[in-house]
Design a protein around this motif. Structure first.
Motif, PDB file in Angstrom:
ATOM      1  N   GLY A  99       5.000 -10.592   2.619  1.00 24.26           N
ATOM      2  CA  GLY A  99       6.093  -9.631   2.578  1.00 24.26           C
ATOM      3  C   GLY A  99       5.651  -8.189   2.658  1.00 24.26           C
ATOM      4  N   MET A 100       4.447  -7.939   3.155  1.00 24.68           N
ATOM      5  CA  MET A 100       3.928  -6.579   3.257  1.00 24.68           C
ATOM      6  C   MET A 100       3.917  -6.116   4.707  1.00 24.68           C
ATOM      7  SD  MET A 100       2.957  -5.665   0.211  1.00 24.68           S
ATOM      8  CE  MET A 100       2.483  -6.386  -1.339  1.00 24.68           C
ATOM      9  N   LEU A 101       4.144  -4.825   4.887  1.00 26.58           N
ATOM     10  CA  LEU A 101       3.984  -4.176   6.180  1.00 26.58           C
ATOM     11  C   LEU A 101       3.024  -3.021   5.957  1.00 26.58           C
ATOM     12  CD1 LEU A 101       4.703  -3.734   9.160  1.00 26.58           C
ATOM     13  CD2 LEU A 101       6.673  -2.386   8.383  1.00 26.58           C
ATOM     14  N   HIS A 102       1.824  -3.129   6.514  1.00 24.21           N
ATOM     15  CA  HIS A 102       0.765  -2.134   6.357  1.00 24.21           C
ATOM     16  C   HIS A 102       0.734  -1.234   7.584  1.00 24.21           C
ATOM     17  CE1 HIS A 102      -1.265  -4.634   3.202  1.00 24.21           C
ATOM     18  NE2 HIS A 102      -0.676  -5.597   3.886  1.00 24.21           N
ATOM     19  N   PHE A 103       0.583   0.065   7.363  1.00 20.17           N
ATOM     20  CA  PHE A 103       0.376   1.023   8.439  1.00 20.17           C
ATOM     21  C   PHE A 103      -1.037   1.577   8.290  1.00 20.17           C
ATOM     22  CE2 PHE A 103       4.979   0.942   8.120  1.00 20.17           C
ATOM     23  CZ  PHE A 103       5.323   0.747   9.441  1.00 20.17           C
ATOM     24  N   ILE A 104      -1.866   1.358   9.318  1.00 18.66           N
ATOM     25  CA  ILE A 104      -3.285   1.679   9.238  1.00 18.66           C
ATOM     26  C   ILE A 104      -3.654   2.703  10.305  1.00 18.66           C
ATOM     27  CG2 ILE A 104      -5.602   0.707   9.458  1.00 18.66           C
ATOM     28  CD1 ILE A 104      -4.387  -1.936   8.382  1.00 18.66           C
ATOM     29  N   ASP A 105      -4.393   3.728   9.875  1.00 17.07           N
ATOM     30  CA  ASP A 105      -4.893   4.778  10.767  1.00 17.07           C
ATOM     31  C   ASP A 105      -6.179   4.269  11.417  1.00 17.07           C
ATOM     32  OD1 ASP A 105      -5.979   7.006  12.009  1.00 17.07           O
ATOM     33  OD2 ASP A 105      -5.859   8.289  10.238  1.00 17.07           O
ATOM     34  N   LEU A 106      -6.110   3.947  12.695  1.00 22.37           N
ATOM     35  CA  LEU A 106      -7.271   3.411  13.412  1.00 22.37           C
ATOM     36  C   LEU A 106      -8.268   4.490  13.820  1.00 22.37           C
ATOM     37  CD1 LEU A 106      -5.571   0.802  15.767  1.00 22.37           C
ATOM     38  CD2 LEU A 106      -6.904   0.355  13.695  1.00 22.37           C
ATOM     39  N   GLN A 107      -7.883   5.756  13.715  1.00 22.61           N
ATOM     40  CA  GLN A 107      -8.757   6.830  14.168  1.00 22.61           C
ATOM     41  C   GLN A 107      -9.290   7.692  13.023  1.00 22.61           C
ATOM     42  OE1 GLN A 107      -6.424   8.832  17.167  1.00 22.61           O
ATOM     43  NE2 GLN A 107      -6.814   7.236  18.660  1.00 22.61           N
ATOM     44  N   SER A 108      -9.168   7.233  11.790  1.00 24.14           N
ATOM     45  CA  SER A 108      -9.621   8.043  10.651  1.00 24.14           C
ATOM     46  C   SER A 108     -11.132   8.259  10.677  1.00 24.14           C
ATOM     47  CB  SER A 108      -9.215   7.395   9.333  1.00 24.14           C
ATOM     48  OG  SER A 108      -9.970   6.220   9.100  1.00 24.14           O
ATOM     49  N   GLY A 109     -11.882   7.250  11.142  1.00 25.01           N
ATOM     50  CA  GLY A 109     -13.334   7.379  11.215  1.00 25.01           C
ATOM     51  C   GLY A 109     -14.038   7.227   9.883  1.00 25.01           C
ATOM     52  N   GLU A 110     -13.281   6.970   8.827  1.00 23.22           N
ATOM     53  CA  GLU A 110     -13.857   6.815   7.496  1.00 23.22           C
ATOM     54  C   GLU A 110     -13.394   5.525   6.861  1.00 23.22           C
ATOM     55  OE1 GLU A 110     -13.058  10.155   4.998  1.00 23.22           O
ATOM     56  OE2 GLU A 110     -13.422  11.590   6.602  1.00 23.22           O
TER      57      GLU A 110
ATOM     58  N   ILE B 113       6.754  -3.071   0.923  1.00 20.96           N
ATOM     59  CA  ILE B 113       7.012  -4.423   0.417  1.00 20.96           C
ATOM     60  C   ILE B 113       8.426  -4.774   0.856  1.00 20.96           C
ATOM     61  CG2 ILE B 113       7.198  -5.896  -1.607  1.00 20.96           C
ATOM     62  CD1 ILE B 113       5.368  -3.841  -3.044  1.00 20.96           C
ATOM     63  N   ILE B 114       8.528  -5.847   1.628  1.00 23.26           N
ATOM     64  CA  ILE B 114       9.824  -6.280   2.150  1.00 23.26           C
ATOM     65  C   ILE B 114      10.005  -7.730   1.714  1.00 23.26           C
ATOM     66  CG2 ILE B 114      11.189  -6.612   4.239  1.00 23.26           C
ATOM     67  CD1 ILE B 114       9.246  -4.471   5.503  1.00 23.26           C
ATOM     68  N   TRP B 115      10.915  -7.957   0.763  1.00 20.98           N
ATOM     69  CA  TRP B 115      11.003  -9.282   0.176  1.00 20.98           C
ATOM     70  C   TRP B 115      12.438  -9.711  -0.028  1.00 20.98           C
ATOM     71  CZ3 TRP B 115       7.703 -12.899   0.250  1.00 20.98           C
ATOM     72  CH2 TRP B 115       7.827 -13.998  -0.590  1.00 20.98           C
ATOM     73  N   LYS B 116      12.788 -10.819   0.588  1.00 20.44           N
ATOM     74  CA  LYS B 116      14.101 -11.459   0.461  1.00 20.44           C
ATOM     75  C   LYS B 116      15.231 -10.460   0.580  1.00 20.44           C
ATOM     76  CE  LYS B 116      12.229 -15.377  -1.939  1.00 20.44           C
ATOM     77  NZ  LYS B 116      12.322 -16.306  -3.007  1.00 20.44           N
ATOM     78  N   ASP B 117      16.134 -10.435  -0.393  1.00 23.33           N
ATOM     79  CA  ASP B 117      17.313  -9.562  -0.325  1.00 23.33           C
ATOM     80  C   ASP B 117      17.107  -8.233  -1.045  1.00 23.33           C
ATOM     81  OD1 ASP B 117      18.720 -11.495   1.089  1.00 23.33           O
ATOM     82  OD2 ASP B 117      19.404 -12.474  -0.737  1.00 23.33           O
TER      83      ASP B 117
END
Length: 103
Positions: A64-75, A93-97
């Protein structure tokens, strides 16, 4: 490519493929089949999407998770599991109702 993985999702990037597996790992695999990095999100990965400029990766999980990841952070973030020079920017966090919650 990798006998350890049960791949559930993939997203192409200019230097290979980002694969998401049943164990909650993301791996960047180059065109020769070599692992460049790995990153743990904690739950079976259901979907991946990369922005057109390859700066942002969205990762959905069965937990139930949606992660946003910075692919260009370099760290590498000191509090994550893996070898990737990337950083999580936010998590929902996206869960049920229930109403979505930002972590």
């Amino acid at each position: 490519m990798n006998e350890e993985m049960r791949v559930y999702a993939a997203a192409p990037v200019s230097n290979g493929q980002i694969l998401g597996d049943a164990y909650g790992y993301l791996r960047l695999i180059n065109s020769e089949g070599e692992e460049i990095w790995r990153y743990f999100v904690g739950s079976t990965i259901t979907g991946l999407a990369v922005s057109a400029d390859e700066a942002l990766l969205a990762v959905g999980t069965y937990g139930g998770m949606l992660h946003f990841i910075d692919l260009q952070s370099g760290e590498k973030d000191a509090y994550t599991i893996g070898t990737a020079p990337i950083q999580e920017m936010s998590r929902w966090i996206i869960w049920k109702d229930e109403a979505p919650l930002r972590w």
